[in-house]
Design an enzyme around this catalytic site. Sequence first.
Site, PDB file in Angstrom:
ATOM      1  NE  ARG A 115       6.062   1.697 -26.782  1.00 62.59           N
ATOM      2  CZ  ARG A 115       7.389   1.767 -27.057  1.00 62.59           C
ATOM      3  NH1 ARG A 115       8.022   1.123 -27.912  1.00 62.59           N
ATOM      4  NH2 ARG A 115       8.100   2.871 -26.621  1.00 62.59           N
ATOM      5  CG  HIS A 118      10.518  -0.096 -26.161  1.00 65.48           C
ATOM      6  ND1 HIS A 118       9.501  -1.016 -25.730  1.00 65.48           N
ATOM      7  CD2 HIS A 118      10.383   0.705 -24.903  1.00 65.48           C
ATOM      8  CE1 HIS A 118       8.729  -0.686 -25.023  1.00 65.48           C
ATOM      9  NE2 HIS A 118       9.337   0.206 -24.243  1.00 65.48           N
ATOM     10  CG  HIS A 120      12.170   3.297 -21.550  1.00 67.85           C
ATOM     11  ND1 HIS A 120      12.182   2.897 -20.408  1.00 67.85           N
ATOM     12  CD2 HIS A 120      11.307   2.486 -22.425  1.00 67.85           C
ATOM     13  CE1 HIS A 120      11.074   2.212 -20.135  1.00 67.85           C
ATOM     14  NE2 HIS A 120      10.729   1.879 -21.342  1.00 67.85           N
ATOM     15  CD  GLU A 124       7.424   0.273 -19.714  1.00 72.95           C
ATOM     16  OE1 GLU A 124       7.954   0.622 -20.401  1.00 72.95           O
ATOM     17  OE2 GLU A 124       6.657  -0.527 -19.804  1.00 72.95           O
ATOM     18  CG  HIS A 163      10.355  -3.384 -21.695  1.00 71.99           C
ATOM     19  ND1 HIS A 163      11.336  -2.456 -21.180  1.00 71.99           N
ATOM     20  CD2 HIS A 163       9.242  -2.361 -22.012  1.00 71.99           C
ATOM     21  CE1 HIS A 163      11.000  -1.400 -21.358  1.00 71.99           C
ATOM     22  NE2 HIS A 163       9.756  -1.343 -21.657  1.00 71.99           N
ATOM     23  CD  GLU A 189       5.733   5.363 -25.226  1.00 70.48           C
ATOM     24  OE1 GLU A 189       6.284   5.317 -24.105  1.00 70.48           O
ATOM     25  OE2 GLU A 189       5.620   4.298 -25.802  1.00 70.48           O
ATOM     26  CG  HIS A 299      -1.671  12.574   3.445  1.00 69.41           C
ATOM     27  ND1 HIS A 299      -2.727  12.835   2.610  1.00 69.41           N
ATOM     28  CD2 HIS A 299      -0.788  12.173   2.061  1.00 69.41           C
ATOM     29  CE1 HIS A 299      -2.868  12.387   1.339  1.00 69.41           C
ATOM     30  NE2 HIS A 299      -1.563  12.256   1.084  1.00 69.41           N
ATOM     31  CG  HIS A 301       3.488  11.764   0.165  1.00 73.61           C
ATOM     32  ND1 HIS A 301       2.760  10.475   0.810  1.00 73.61           N
ATOM     33  CD2 HIS A 301       2.407  12.305  -0.197  1.00 73.61           C
ATOM     34  CE1 HIS A 301       1.654  10.124   0.176  1.00 73.61           C
ATOM     35  NE2 HIS A 301       1.459  11.430  -0.213  1.00 73.61           N
ATOM     36  CD  GLU A 306      -0.043  11.852  -3.877  1.00 70.91           C
ATOM     37  OE1 GLU A 306       0.323  12.459  -2.697  1.00 70.91           O
ATOM     38  OE2 GLU A 306      -1.219  11.613  -3.876  1.00 70.91           O
TER      39      GLU A 306
HETATM   40 MN    MN Z   1       9.000   0.758 -22.145  1.00 70.74          MN
HETATM   41 MN    MN Z   2      -0.839  12.049  -0.954  1.00 73.31          MN
END
Ligand code: MN
Ligand code: MN
Length: 407
Positions: A115, A118, A120, A124, A163, A189, A299, A301, A306
């Site tokens: 890959r 590059h 961004h 990541e 990277h 991407e 639960h 957060h 998420e």
């Molecule tokens: Mn990347």
């Molecule tokens: Mn959760």
Amino acid sequence: MTELSRRGLIAATAGSALLGASARAQEAAGPAPVRGADGAPILGPRNPAREAQDPFTVRPPATDHGTMPNLKWSFADSHMRLEEGGWARQTTIRELPVSKAMAGVNMRLKAGVVREMHWHKEAEWSYMLQGRARITAVDAQGRTFADDVGPGDLWYFPSGIPHSIQALESDGVDGCEFLLVFDDGAFSEDSTFLLTDWLAHTPKDILAKNFGLPESAFANIPKEELYIFPAPMPGPLAGDRMGGAGPIPERFSHRMLAQEPIRTRGGTVRITDSTIFPASKTIAAALVELEPGAMRELHWHPNGDEWQFYIAGEGRITVFGSESKARTFDYRAGDVGYVPFAMGHYIENIGTETLTFLEMFRTPTYADISLRQWLALTPHALVQAHTKLDRAAIDGLSQGKSPVVQG
Ligand code: MN
Ligand code: MN
């Protein structure tokens, strides 16, 4: 089915407790939208394969209610960008509009395939699913990073840090496959800054002046981006550890599977956030394994959305969105789930194998609030006034946190 056998089936199932006869007959083709006296069999066109994967969408539990945003996307529905020796597919705000905080990419590289170098705007985070890769990076101080990562390893590259990723060969696995998560749902991407793309769009005399080389040195630069392409296999890692201004102090890789998990009866949870993986400043993650029947407890957060990725097995979640809204979704390996900030939820293993999935949050530290712990630690008379549970049942609630409950 012939008309005769259809009638036979209807006769045989007449008086069935929950389903009408025609609904029972339709069960053979998949779940029917019939629940007790409510609903009716589908008469129009069907997509049985899809309906079988989402039985609780076709026939929601009676507790589901109201209009919730869609919280499911499968990478199977994402466009595959095919390149020489690999591919990439993504799940972003374009595929799953609710996913404003994070986006994901699933990428496969055969051995030696790169890959390309590059950077961004987004940070990541990555989890290696299969195989091995060599990753490299350089920071603004000229410090360097290189490591080889394998199954269950993470990496994290901060926003703007350049990277590379190159697949290796290991134990008969030809290259690798990994999941990338970015801290912005609008990530694409296809919009990263690629080395070859920049070179191809800079005047050759400028390149010559910049590098102190004759223009002829740039005669063979690629005319367009390489993105994913085969390259010679790298040698030993030590040889790729460039000196520069020394190693990047906060390592960009982490062995998540080497972490001792929280073990409960029914499953395990590994939590990796910036308290143990200091480089990972914007993404916190949990790797959850649930035995059949076990459940990630009710639960929510307190610090963000998420983003879920299902690695193996079959799971079911119901998301509670306030205003009497709730919707149940079924997930399996390769699917992405999303739980908006603060919405209550559980995740249940409804299959016969271990359910394994990742939860990611755009936060430096992982946090969840356990419904059971909240009730156990609130004056019990007050809890009883709300819930009408027996006082003894409330007194017996464990005050500790157990992220996974048994089946
Ligand atoms: Mn990347
Ligand atoms: Mn959760």
